[in-house]
Design a protein around this motif. Structure first.
Motif, PDB file in Angstrom:
ATOM      1  N   ASP A   1       0.850  -1.202   0.000  1.00  0.00           N
ATOM      2  CA  ASP A   1       0.000   0.000   0.000  1.00  0.00           C
ATOM      3  C   ASP A   1       0.878   1.242   0.000  1.00  0.00           C
ATOM      4  O   ASP A   1       1.949   1.277   0.600  1.00  0.00           O
ATOM      5  CB  ASP A   1      -0.889   0.006   1.258  1.00  0.00           C
ATOM      6  N   ARG A   2       0.349   2.276  -0.650  1.00  0.00           N
ATOM      7  CA  ARG A   2       1.139   3.495  -0.790  1.00  0.00           C
ATOM      8  C   ARG A   2       1.149   4.322   0.506  1.00  0.00           C
ATOM      9  O   ARG A   2       2.149   4.989   0.804  1.00  0.00           O
ATOM     10  CB  ARG A   2       0.558   4.358  -1.904  1.00  0.00           C
ATOM     11  N   GLY A   3       0.048   4.272   1.268  1.00  0.00           N
ATOM     12  CA  GLY A   3      -0.063   5.134   2.453  1.00  0.00           C
ATOM     13  C   GLY A   3       1.175   5.158   3.328  1.00  0.00           C
ATOM     14  O   GLY A   3       1.777   6.224   3.535  1.00  0.00           O
ATOM     15  N   PRO A   4       1.618   4.000   3.847  1.00  0.00           N
ATOM     16  CA  PRO A   4       2.779   3.992   4.751  1.00  0.00           C
ATOM     17  C   PRO A   4       4.061   4.506   4.083  1.00  0.00           C
ATOM     18  O   PRO A   4       4.881   5.181   4.712  1.00  0.00           O
ATOM     19  CB  PRO A   4       2.912   2.521   5.148  1.00  0.00           C
ATOM     20  N   VAL A   5       4.203   4.230   2.778  1.00  0.00           N
ATOM     21  CA  VAL A   5       5.438   4.668   2.095  1.00  0.00           C
ATOM     22  C   VAL A   5       5.411   6.185   1.894  1.00  0.00           C
ATOM     23  O   VAL A   5       6.409   6.882   2.133  1.00  0.00           O
ATOM     24  CB  VAL A   5       5.614   3.937   0.751  1.00  0.00           C
ATOM     25  N   GLN A   6       4.236   6.699   1.500  1.00  0.00           N
ATOM     26  CA  GLN A   6       4.116   8.161   1.342  1.00  0.00           C
ATOM     27  C   GLN A   6       4.351   8.847   2.679  1.00  0.00           C
ATOM     28  O   GLN A   6       4.984   9.915   2.751  1.00  0.00           O
ATOM     29  CB  GLN A   6       2.730   8.520   0.805  1.00  0.00           C
ATOM     30  N   ALA A   7       3.919   8.199   3.768  1.00  0.00           N
ATOM     31  CA  ALA A   7       4.122   8.772   5.118  1.00  0.00           C
ATOM     32  C   ALA A   7       5.612   8.784   5.473  1.00  0.00           C
ATOM     33  O   ALA A   7       6.109   9.732   6.114  1.00  0.00           O
ATOM     34  CB  ALA A   7       3.339   7.960   6.144  1.00  0.00           C
ATOM     35  N   ARG A   8       6.354   7.753   5.034  1.00  0.00           N
ATOM     36  CA  ARG A   8       7.808   7.737   5.284  1.00  0.00           C
ATOM     37  C   ARG A   8       8.458   8.944   4.601  1.00  0.00           C
ATOM     38  O   ARG A   8       9.311   9.626   5.182  1.00  0.00           O
ATOM     39  CB  ARG A   8       8.435   6.430   4.765  1.00  0.00           C
ATOM     40  N   PHE A   9       7.998   9.233   3.369  1.00  0.00           N
ATOM     41  CA  PHE A   9       8.542  10.407   2.659  1.00  0.00           C
ATOM     42  C   PHE A   9       8.192  11.682   3.421  1.00  0.00           C
ATOM     43  O   PHE A   9       9.056  12.531   3.665  1.00  0.00           O
ATOM     44  CB  PHE A   9       7.999  10.485   1.233  1.00  0.00           C
TER      45      PHE A   9
END
Ligand code: APR
Length: 270
Positions: free
Chosen positions: A152-160
């Protein structure tokens, strides 16, 4: 002689246009639909080439796949663009046009929806996964360019957003939103299937696309060359209007809503 595009007067959609389009769409036994960003603008997601569209805010030449792979700065720009757009995509709701297409699937006679969009709104509206081809991928997931793992993109976008700008997979590979960028290989299985569906269609409906980006923009021609009737619903004229049995220049929500009413389709909130 055609007027220059900037001065071309766009004819409003008439009842006769709706009748014609409804007869074709309603009578289809193998309806194939190609959707573009224009079907999602009424859900609050900008398209690309209209005034205020994404390509008037970001330069697509700076966002090619090769530049993403080669440049940490391009990757940072890509993910920063995501900070701006991903929440709108994640939280968007399908509109009438998406729901009409889902209702056409339930009614029977719809073979496939081939979408250029990456927002998942067809699925949110109730279109089944087997009826869908996401020919440009999805912005709701992230893929590893080395091992192919998806998440899922959510957690990765949050890391950014938290400051991690060199986003990598556990395997060390580069992470990228699972969309197809300019210069990136098209998904082979989906593209082959899309052209097979277009060739099998008896009616091919385009909703909300400028029909400027290939190979997707080649699908209407593949359908027409195989004998399909072409119907286009798009706010502005497209290069394929002259090949269409009906080209309706109006809002996708209002126009598909009127077609659904002619067909007695119940449009449900998914
Ligand atoms: N109703 C009907 N048509 C609309 C609406 C609406 N509410 N809003 C916009 N449109 C029309 C615009 O007039 C335009 O012709 O939808 C079309 C959208 O065209 P583009 O912005 O070019 O989007 P699309 O055709 O999906 O682009 C194809 O280009 O950049 C790549 O990968 C990207 O998938 C995208 C591809």
């Amino acid at each position: 002689m055609r007027l220059p595009p900037e001065t071309e007067v766009i004819a409003p959609v008439t009842d006769t246009d709706i009748d014609r389009a409804a007869a074709l769409v309603g009578g289809a036994r193998r309806l194939v639909v190609l959707t573009g960003a224009g079907i999602s603008t009424e859900s609050g997601i900008p398209d690309f080439r209209s005034p205020g569209g994404l390509w008037t805010r970001y330069d697509p030449r700076k966002l090619t796949f090769d530049r993403f792979c080669a440049s940490a700065e391009t990757r940072r720009l890509y993910w920063e663009m995501g900070n701006d757009l991903f929440p709108a995509l994640r939280d968007a709701h399908p509109n009438t046009a998406h729901r009409v297409l889902a209702a056409l699937e339930r009614r029977g006679g719809l073979l496939r929806i081939i979408t250029q969009n990456v927002d998942g709104l067809h699925q949110k509206a109730g279109s089944s996964p087997e009826a869908m081809i996401e020919i440009h991928g999805t912005a709701l997931e992230v893929g590893c360019l080395t091992c192919g793992a998806r998440q899922d993109r959510g957690p990765v976008q949050a890391r950014f957003a938290a400051g991690e700008h060199d986003l990598r997979c556990d395997c060390g590979g580069l992470l990228k939103p699972a969309t197809i960028s300019f210069g990136q290989a098209m998904p082979e299985r989906e593209t082959v299937q899309a052209f097979a569906d277009a060739a099998a269609a008896d009616v091919f409906l385009v909703v909300g696309s400028s029909l400027e980006v290939y190979p997707a923009a080649g699908l209407p021609r593949a359908a027409v060359e195989s004998g399909a009737a072409l119907v286009i619903v798009n706010r502005e004229p497209t290069p394929y209007d002259d090949d269409a049995e009906a080209a309706l220049h109006g809002s996708s929500g209002e126009t598909l809503g009127a077609i659904a009413a002619r067909l007695g389709l119940a449009i449900t909130d998914a």
